[in-house]
Design an enzyme around this catalytic site. Structure first.
Site, PDB file in Angstrom:
ATOM      1  N   LYS A 198      -4.372  -0.128  -7.429  1.00  0.00           N
ATOM      2  CA  LYS A 198      -3.911   0.874  -6.718  1.00  0.00           C
ATOM      3  C   LYS A 198      -2.998   1.730  -7.969  1.00  0.00           C
ATOM      4  CE  LYS A 198      -2.213   3.187  -2.991  1.00  0.00           C
ATOM      5  NZ  LYS A 198      -2.107   3.590  -1.520  1.00  0.00           N
ATOM      6  N   ARG A 240      16.470  17.581   1.069  1.00  0.00           N
ATOM      7  CA  ARG A 240      15.537  17.993   0.003  1.00  0.00           C
ATOM      8  C   ARG A 240      14.853  16.664  -0.768  1.00  0.00           C
ATOM      9  NH1 ARG A 240      18.153  23.056  -0.430  1.00  0.00           N
ATOM     10  NH2 ARG A 240      17.390  24.386   1.045  1.00  0.00           N
ATOM     11  N   GLU A 299      -8.375  -4.174   3.096  1.00  0.00           N
ATOM     12  CA  GLU A 299      -7.736  -3.327   1.857  1.00  0.00           C
ATOM     13  C   GLU A 299      -8.119  -4.100   0.664  1.00  0.00           C
ATOM     14  OE1 GLU A 299      -7.498   0.008   2.312  1.00  0.00           O
ATOM     15  OE2 GLU A 299      -6.256   0.169   4.070  1.00  0.00           O
ATOM     16  N   GLU A 341      -4.319  13.056  -5.689  1.00  0.00           N
ATOM     17  CA  GLU A 341      -5.676  12.965  -5.084  1.00  0.00           C
ATOM     18  C   GLU A 341      -6.362  14.355  -5.214  1.00  0.00           C
ATOM     19  OE1 GLU A 341      -6.020  10.633  -1.513  1.00  0.00           O
ATOM     20  OE2 GLU A 341      -7.836  11.844  -0.757  1.00  0.00           O
ATOM     21  N   ARG A 385      -8.240   9.513  -6.958  1.00  0.00           N
ATOM     22  CA  ARG A 385      -7.602   8.871  -5.918  1.00  0.00           C
ATOM     23  C   ARG A 385      -8.575   8.655  -4.586  1.00  0.00           C
ATOM     24  NH1 ARG A 385      -1.104   8.821  -4.439  1.00  0.00           N
ATOM     25  NH2 ARG A 385      -1.398   7.338  -2.679  1.00  0.00           N
ATOM     26  N   HIS A 396     -13.120   5.001   4.860  1.00  0.00           N
ATOM     27  CA  HIS A 396     -11.933   5.471   5.686  1.00  0.00           C
ATOM     28  C   HIS A 396     -12.397   6.665   6.467  1.00  0.00           C
ATOM     29  CE1 HIS A 396      -9.595   2.628   3.651  1.00  0.00           C
ATOM     30  NE2 HIS A 396      -8.409   3.092   3.973  1.00  0.00           N
ATOM     31  N   HIS A 426     -11.522   6.010  10.085  1.00  0.00           N
ATOM     32  CA  HIS A 426     -10.383   6.824  10.804  1.00  0.00           C
ATOM     33  C   HIS A 426     -10.948   7.418  12.119  1.00  0.00           C
ATOM     34  CE1 HIS A 426      -7.861   7.725   7.148  1.00  0.00           C
ATOM     35  NE2 HIS A 426      -7.402   6.658   7.675  1.00  0.00           N
ATOM     36  N   HIS A 457      -5.828  -0.555  11.952  1.00  0.00           N
ATOM     37  CA  HIS A 457      -6.429   0.123  10.826  1.00  0.00           C
ATOM     38  C   HIS A 457      -7.327  -0.589  10.191  1.00  0.00           C
ATOM     39  CE1 HIS A 457      -6.744   3.064   7.759  1.00  0.00           C
ATOM     40  NE2 HIS A 457      -6.284   2.066   6.848  1.00  0.00           N
ATOM     41  N   ASN A 465     -10.253   5.973  -0.306  1.00  0.00           N
ATOM     42  CA  ASN A 465     -10.698   5.993   0.903  1.00  0.00           C
ATOM     43  C   ASN A 465     -12.109   5.419   1.535  1.00  0.00           C
ATOM     44  OD1 ASN A 465      -8.297   7.646   1.392  1.00  0.00           O
ATOM     45  ND2 ASN A 465      -9.201   9.444   0.589  1.00  0.00           N
ATOM     46  N   LYS A 515       2.404   8.207  -0.826  1.00  0.00           N
ATOM     47  CA  LYS A 515       1.979   9.027   0.415  1.00  0.00           C
ATOM     48  C   LYS A 515       2.843   8.572   1.345  1.00  0.00           C
ATOM     49  CE  LYS A 515      -2.846   9.957  -0.559  1.00  0.00           C
ATOM     50  NZ  LYS A 515      -4.454   9.797   0.223  1.00  0.00           N
TER      51      LYS A 515
HETATM   52  P1  NAD Z   1       2.766  -1.779  11.113  1.00  0.00           P
HETATM   53  O1  NAD Z   1       3.711  -1.304  10.283  1.00  0.00           O
HETATM   54  O2  NAD Z   1       2.559  -1.130  12.315  1.00  0.00           O
HETATM   55  O3  NAD Z   1       2.909  -3.405  10.960  1.00  0.00           O
HETATM   56  C1  NAD Z   1       1.977  -4.227  11.992  1.00  0.00           C
HETATM   57  C2  NAD Z   1       2.978  -5.098  13.162  1.00  0.00           C
HETATM   58  O4  NAD Z   1       3.467  -6.079  12.249  1.00  0.00           O
HETATM   59  C3  NAD Z   1       4.158  -4.202  13.504  1.00  0.00           C
HETATM   60  O5  NAD Z   1       4.433  -4.759  14.955  1.00  0.00           O
HETATM   61  C4  NAD Z   1       5.700  -4.655  12.759  1.00  0.00           C
HETATM   62  O6  NAD Z   1       6.552  -4.821  13.452  1.00  0.00           O
HETATM   63  C5  NAD Z   1       4.942  -6.279  12.529  1.00  0.00           C
HETATM   64  N1  NAD Z   1       5.475  -6.505  11.378  1.00  0.00           N
HETATM   65  C6  NAD Z   1       5.610  -6.314   9.994  1.00  0.00           C
HETATM   66  N2  NAD Z   1       5.991  -7.221   9.178  1.00  0.00           N
HETATM   67  C7  NAD Z   1       6.044  -8.289  10.001  1.00  0.00           C
HETATM   68  C8  NAD Z   1       6.327  -9.637   9.387  1.00  0.00           C
HETATM   69  N3  NAD Z   1       6.602  -9.912   8.228  1.00  0.00           N
HETATM   70  N4  NAD Z   1       6.263 -10.613  10.453  1.00  0.00           N
HETATM   71  C9  NAD Z   1       6.054 -10.280  11.617  1.00  0.00           C
HETATM   72  N5  NAD Z   1       5.705  -9.207  12.192  1.00  0.00           N
HETATM   73  C10 NAD Z   1       5.796  -8.057  11.241  1.00  0.00           C
HETATM   74  O7  NAD Z   1       1.392  -1.915  10.334  1.00  0.00           O
HETATM   75  P2  NAD Z   1       0.702  -1.834   8.781  1.00  0.00           P
HETATM   76  O8  NAD Z   1      -0.531  -2.331   9.129  1.00  0.00           O
HETATM   77  O9  NAD Z   1       1.697  -2.653   8.091  1.00  0.00           O
HETATM   78  O10 NAD Z   1       0.667  -0.353   8.481  1.00  0.00           O
HETATM   79  C11 NAD Z   1      -0.322   0.421   9.227  1.00  0.00           C
HETATM   80  C12 NAD Z   1       0.191   1.991   8.770  1.00  0.00           C
HETATM   81  O11 NAD Z   1       0.104   2.273   7.488  1.00  0.00           O
HETATM   82  C13 NAD Z   1      -0.610   3.046   9.411  1.00  0.00           C
HETATM   83  O12 NAD Z   1       0.320   4.041   9.980  1.00  0.00           O
HETATM   84  C14 NAD Z   1      -1.289   3.908   8.257  1.00  0.00           C
HETATM   85  O13 NAD Z   1      -1.493   4.964   8.542  1.00  0.00           O
HETATM   86  C15 NAD Z   1      -0.288   3.404   6.923  1.00  0.00           C
HETATM   87  N6  NAD Z   1      -0.929   3.698   5.807  1.00  0.00           N
HETATM   88  C16 NAD Z   1      -0.374   4.289   4.700  1.00  0.00           C
HETATM   89  C17 NAD Z   1      -1.117   4.268   3.798  1.00  0.00           C
HETATM   90  C18 NAD Z   1      -0.307   5.244   2.316  1.00  0.00           C
HETATM   91  O14 NAD Z   1      -0.724   5.163   1.417  1.00  0.00           O
HETATM   92  N7  NAD Z   1       0.975   5.734   2.922  1.00  0.00           N
HETATM   93  C19 NAD Z   1      -2.052   3.362   3.341  1.00  0.00           C
HETATM   94  C20 NAD Z   1      -2.528   2.571   4.188  1.00  0.00           C
HETATM   95  C21 NAD Z   1      -2.046   2.595   5.472  1.00  0.00           C
HETATM   96  N1  GLY Z   2      -4.398   4.869   1.030  1.00  0.00           N
HETATM   97  C1  GLY Z   2      -4.854   5.688   0.133  1.00  0.00           C
HETATM   98  C2  GLY Z   2      -4.178   6.482  -0.725  1.00  0.00           C
HETATM   99  O1  GLY Z   2      -2.746   6.033  -1.084  1.00  0.00           O
HETATM  100  O2  GLY Z   2      -4.426   7.045  -1.603  1.00  0.00           O
END
Ligand code: NAD
Ligand code: GLY
Length: 363
Positions: free
Chosen positions: A227, A121, A185, A237, A241, A248, A252, A265, A245, A143
């Site tokens: 942020k 939990r 971003e 949100e 917040r 987005h 999306h 993305h 987006n 998130k």
């Molecule tokens: P990712 O985590 O897939 O990383 C991109 C690629 O880079 C992967 O292949 C990873 O293995 C590689 N990688 C990571 N760090 C590295 C490094 N230092 N050196 C070499 N390779 C490296 O993608 P991302 O763009 O970091 O994240 C995208 C995700 O984030 C999506 O799923 C999206 O929905 C999510 N997201 C979440 C929020 C949130 O608020 N939680 C906000 C924006 C995006």
């Molecule tokens: N990336 C959007 C949020 O964190 O709200």
């Protein structure tokens, strides 16, 4: 080292930003009053580069870490890998005071954070983001979640980390395309909040593309400050917040219709923000000059600003937008800009204006 606070009362935490911070992971976790046992959750790409350094630092600080690795990629952000993590955590008897370290990009941060939010939990977790996108956005704000076949991020929770440790040196190994996706971003923060940041990005984009360390530290810290300020005012949100987006809803939809295969993305939201700027021109009086500056900055960052949107593709994009999480009572809610640095959320957009903005993406 730069430090930014996310102000959330008892759940406040720090974002620490600097070169070489991964080696400090153990001592940093040591200051949080956590249990000895922990799980470093990472993906195959990041794990092979950085898991050993994380383990070494944690062990030297007296922790008992286990590493859980899943294959890299958005398609792996699923419940099957969540289940595999739970199994490892249970097998190694992680307890309530034990903690998770999310070592990787946004995929790892979202999945590992979701595991931490639900195992027993909820147990504490620490974010160690290794992509630019994760350092400026996804590791901050709590998130967490995974994708379902029906759509992205459809299962999730709000679970704030106890610490975010951004080691800028890990960005050295990030592929160029991934780095540029993170810049989408950063530019977003300029549009939604900080005209001064936007102007600085216009003037310094060439240095940022070279990953100039001093500028990168400044830009990551400013993005995190923005942020943190937004999340501090509206954690779950209910209003403000939503401005995060910007671009987005269309972004999306672009990701969904291309089955998450064609665009990263950051690339999809680059196109989405250009379209949102055009909508803002039509509906909010955003000046043509600001629309041009927005489009030019994404272009200068090496991000896509066009989409060949045939009428059939436009219909599919509109259908995808109707399925977005930001739809309320069947009405698609948009974030639109009045000027660079100032936006409004909850804007309703007539279908005809949306169609025009999508067809203008052809130009
Ligand atoms: P990712 O985590 O897939 O990383 C991109 C690629 O880079 C992967 O292949 C990873 O293995 C590689 N990688 C990571 N760090 C590295 C490094 N230092 N050196 C070499 N390779 C490296 O993608 P991302 O763009 O970091 O994240 C995208 C995700 O984030 C999506 O799923 C999206 O929905 C999510 N997201 C979440 C929020 C949130 O608020 N939680 C906000 C924006 C995006
Ligand atoms: N990336 C959007 C949020 O964190 O709200």
């Amino acid at each position: 080292m730069r430090t930014v606070k996310v102000p959330l009362g008892k759940r406040s935490y720090l974002i620490k930003i600097g070169e070489g911070l991964l080696a400090q992971l153990g001592p940093e976790c040591g200051q949080l009053g956590l249990g000895r046992r922990c799980a470093v959750i990472t993906d195959s790409q990041v794990g092979r580069r950085y898991a050993a350094a994380a383990l070494k630092s944690l062990k030297a600080a007296g922790f008992d870490p286990l590493v859980v690795t899943f294959p890299a990629g958005e398609a792996q952000k699923n419940l099957r890998n969540v289940q595999a993590c739970y199994d490892q955590l249970a097998k190694h008897r992680l307890e309530r005071k034990s903690f998770v370290v999310a070592l990787g990009g946004g995929v790892v941060g979202d999945l590992a954070g979701f595991v931490a939010s639900t195992y027993l939990r909820g147990i504490p977790f620490v974010q160690v983001p290794t992509t630019l996108l994760a350092q400026v956005d996804s590791s901050v704000g709590g998130k967490v979640g995974v994708n379902l076949k029906a759509g992205k991020n459809l299962v999730g929770a709000f679970h704030q980390p106890r610490l975010v440790l951004c080691d800028l040196a890990t960005l050295d190994s990030l592929p160029r395309r991934e780095y540029r996706a993170g810049l989408a971003e950063v530019i977003k923060y300029g549009i939604i909040w900080d005209a001064h940041l936007f102007r600085g990005l216009e003037m310094q984009m060439h240095r940022l593309l070279r990953r100039d360390p001093a500028l990168l530290a400044l830009v990551v810290a400013r993005s995190c400050e923005i942020k943190a300020s937004v999340v501090g005012q509206d954690e779950t949100e209910s209003g403000l917040r939503a401005i995060l987006n910007f671009g987005h809803t269309i972004g999306h939809a672009i990701e969904a219709v291309s089955r998450y295969g064609r665009f990263l993305h950051g690339e999809a939201i680059s196109i989405g923000q250009v379209a949102a700027a055009r909508l803002s021109e039509e509906l909010m009086g955003l000046s043509t000059q600001h629309v041009t500056r927005i489009r030019s900055l994404f272009h200068a960052a090496g991000l896509p600003v066009r989409l060949n949107a045939s009428p059939a593709l436009q219909r599919r994009l509109l259908d995808a937008m109707r399925l977005d999480k930001k739809v309320s009572g069947g009405v698609i809610q948009f974030v639109l800009a009045r000027k660079i640095g100032s936006v409004e959320h909850g804007c309703q957009v007539p279908a005809a204006a949306l169609k025009r903005a999508l067809s203008e993406l052809n130009r």
